[in-house]
Design an enzyme around this catalytic site. Sequence first.
Site, mmCIF file in Angstrom:
data_model
loop_
_atom_site.group_PDB
_atom_site.id
_atom_site.type_symbol
_atom_site.label_atom_id
_atom_site.label_comp_id
_atom_site.label_asym_id
_atom_site.label_seq_id
_atom_site.Cartn_x
_atom_site.Cartn_y
_atom_site.Cartn_z
ATOM 1 C CB THR A 349 4.656 -8.322 1.174
ATOM 2 O OG1 THR A 349 3.915 -7.665 0.130
ATOM 3 C CG2 THR A 349 6.133 -8.333 0.791
ATOM 4 C CB SER A 364 2.550 -8.579 8.216
ATOM 5 O OG SER A 364 2.057 -9.501 7.289
ATOM 6 C CB CYS A 365 2.817 -6.321 12.192
ATOM 7 S SG CYS A 365 1.918 -5.886 10.698
ATOM 8 N N GLY A 393 7.555 -5.560 9.408
ATOM 9 C CA GLY A 393 7.370 -4.151 9.714
ATOM 10 C C GLY A 393 7.309 -3.963 11.216
ATOM 11 C CG ASN A 577 1.075 -2.326 12.592
ATOM 12 O OD1 ASN A 577 0.107 -1.635 12.867
ATOM 13 N ND2 ASN A 577 1.210 -2.913 11.409
ATOM 14 C CB CYS A 579 0.475 -0.144 8.385
ATOM 15 S SG CYS A 579 1.917 -0.514 7.367
ATOM 16 C CD GLU A 581 -1.895 -3.055 9.840
ATOM 17 O OE1 GLU A 581 -1.276 -3.932 9.217
ATOM 18 O OE2 GLU A 581 -1.448 -1.901 10.001
ATOM 19 C CB ALA A 764 0.585 -0.378 -0.836
ATOM 20 C CB THR A 765 2.891 -4.693 -2.562
ATOM 21 O OG1 THR A 765 3.709 -3.612 -2.126
ATOM 22 C CG2 THR A 765 3.599 -5.416 -3.679
ATOM 23 C CB ILE A 766 -1.130 -8.022 -1.659
ATOM 24 C CG1 ILE A 766 -1.965 -7.286 -0.612
ATOM 25 C CG2 ILE A 766 0.128 -8.606 -1.059
ATOM 26 C CD1 ILE A 766 -2.473 -8.187 0.501
#
Length: 970
Positions: A349, A364-365, A393, A577, A579, A581, A764-766
């Site tokens: 995202t 992302s992270c 995030g 992080n 999420c 991962e 979740a979004t992609i």
Amino acid sequence: MSTSEIVHSDTGRPVVVTSPEPHAATAPGFSLLKRNGGTVPFDQSKIAVALTKAFLAVEGNKAAASRRVHEIVEQLTGEVVAALVRRAKDGRVFHIEDVQDQVELALMRGEYQKVARAYVLYREEHAKARADKAVAPATAPAIRMADGAPLDEARLATVIAEASAGLEGVVAETILTETRRNLYDGISTEELALAPILATRTLVETEPSYAYVSARLLNDKLRREALSFLAGRPDQATQAEMTSRYAEYFPAYLERGIGLELIDPELGRFDIARLAAALRPERDQQFQYLGLQTLYDRYFLHSAGTVFELPQAFFMRVAMGLAVREIDREARAIEFYNLLSSFDFMASTPTLFNSGTLRPQLSSCFLTTVADDLDGIFKAVKDNALLAKYSGGLGNDWTPVRGLGAHIKGTNGESQGVVPFLKVANDTAIAVNQGGKRKGAVCAYLETWHVDIEEFLDLRKNTGDERRRTHDMNTANWVPDLFMERVEAGAQWTLFSPDETPDLHDLYGPAFKAAYEAYEAKAAAGGITVFKTVRALDLWRRMLTMLFETGHPWVTFKDPCNIRSPQQHVGVVHSSNLCTEITLNTGKDEVAVCNLGSINLLAHIGDQGLDLERLKRTVDTAMRMLDNVVDINFYTIPEARRSNLRHRPVGLGLMGFADALQAQGIAYGSDAAVEFADRSMEAISYYAITASTNLAEERGAYASFPGSLWSRGVLPIDSLEMLAVTRSEIHIDRTQRLDWEALRQRVKTVGMRNSNTMAIAPTATISNICGVSQSIEPGYQNLYVKSNMSGDFTVVNALLVRDLKARGLWDEVMISDLKYFDGSVGQIDRVPDDLKAIYATAFELDASWLIAAASRRQKWIDQAQSLNLYLANPSGKALDQLYRSAWKAGLKTTYYLRSRSATHVEKSTLKGTDGKLNAVAVTPALAAAPVVEAAPVVEAAPVQKKLALEMAVLDGPACLIDDPDCEACQ
């Protein structure tokens, strides 16, 4: 037999229904004589279907999804079969007319006169109604628009016909008829654009292809908005017209975007004509409604609320931003564009939001370690705000901060511990909401030996001192192996303040054990001021209790993250992080950064299973895109830039795993699924490492490569043995299929471009954008309504519908049954057992299958996985076994614990519930996924008594399944 009191549908009077035992009224060995003289085996389920359709005709979809009607139909079916068996005169053959007579008699005896009439007449009545509707538009008066101009009926019909073209099961006339019913004199252009969308989205539950029609109609609305904005006057185009118009639109779009300071001027210096010619307008047709609405609301560029970025321009803008430093940047931009727009791979995202803009924060992270002083603490909070501002995030390691009661030398006072500062971090995350695109999100990590761990466990509780609660922050336990060993042994565990045990934070494996035991001895001798001894099993149980009650803290494992880390020579992994991962080093001067993207696994499934050649092409290009992010990225703090340029970590993941299984006819809960998880991840790992090595050959190895596990020829599959050496018990399959030895030697010789290559994010979004299942998740439900920041959307498992159609089982009764059984086929008798296994939902699976598949993946991955765990009926014993098995299976981290809530899918129509447009339509009649309220808080029981977890309400949720504000659900 069982009885229950219900309300009669015709009379309104209460009546007692006697339900026969399941399968009590059966007619095995009987045949049915058809009107044409042929015979077929008698199937009593068809009587139940006919009865249900009759109730549908009278009462609507709500009837078939109600417990009352299911009980009535079950009883009436039993009565009909029993009567037929009694009356059979010709051996073991029933005549079709006799069957229908008995159905009608049963309805009349039950005083369901309206339903009985419908049983005979509703087909004719519906046929007449359809005929009446078909001629209605011809006799209706002409409709005029708000500006007085006549409605362009021809264009409306053309757009709907275009949107319906090539889609199985879609009837354009049905959409057009329903659209016309919603038109009126004086309708605005905006309302006219919405009318066919509103008409179509109500049909998604009956035929998944209507999700594509809805998206295409939304795209027509978007085209009108974008083209009018660029032209400065009303303008529109059909999909067919865009085949030629995209090329002329694209340079105008870039020019306007640059002028509005939304697009990097450097993109204007590309060969625009070459890129415009490469656009694939037909790919606008592959979106489903949820995906395109999400892009429209949150991703496409807009000015003052007007969206002017069309889908293929969006993908090309992202691709150009990622190719801006390539030598032949047009060729690379086209290569990247083709990968993104085909949905074979999707960038994360932040990359989609910001690529090609003036501030391309694409990562992302971000992971940080918080220092144990006020300057360090508040710098960490400031860094969180700066990093979150552009959609990052956050994962914060708070373990170094001294605990409650620890001495503060500067003031000669006592510390208030970690919790008050976590409250500040929590409120900062809410204040910085990423420009309204999504809420700021942060996860705090604390090691299990920290003296504040018990208060840390309570942070998400709804009771207690609000000043010591963080309701908006995620939390996670960073658990050493030694703690798990003490849990297994029923031994004691000592909590310390890190100012007195500073080296524990950086130690793991045998070194941690030696230091920890030395501190325990020192504490026993009076050499440590702040410490506390507890029973390890009691603390473990409390951790699990809080995880169940509040959804937090998550359980992550320190030792496998470090022992298997390729970068252990230059630092320590102190946390994951947001999420769970990412497993990268952090420290005082180093903020870890990771750049993510995910392979659409479903797109790589062909007639022969996994298409390895296509997968290799995807991974090669994806790894290049991710590596480019490191150099292009806009860094908001210097520590992040320094770390990312030195190590160049990326995280290639996957999505659509459950779809890939279903496309191959594989049940998630099976050995075949575990084997596929192993085989597919091995291929991704092999190709990702190969691609990074090829990039190293072209561009040079990352700066900290010397001394890494890579440089010693230790690949992720090899580091398993390093973990096994430190543990007495590890349950991991070691099977290998590819030529790893040749790759191992190439890595040692050529080097790696990236310190880390793989991580499986939630997607979740992609995954919504691509129209596939999230990440490695099992299917949640086969028919439900998904909520996100764009609204509520009907989701139907198209693969299930395909298979049911192939067996003649997809009809309105099946739709109603799916609603009644909360999207599950497991309790629908008509569905064959093989389909029940393939399409079993997350809560119907034994969670051990999730662990088994994740373990097979983890052996190939140099980082970790966002692994949600599902328990339909959680208990203390079940949770204990589940999380111990995750540790023994070698998993590095786990994510949310999902448990079924008390509120299930509304047993009524899904119509009118899709998308952000529901404000214009009707109030949704279907709850999103289970609505979750906080479970009653249960304090931990004394150690002598049964764990409070055992007394927790079993339908209390551990977390929201479909929360519009949740990072994992977005």
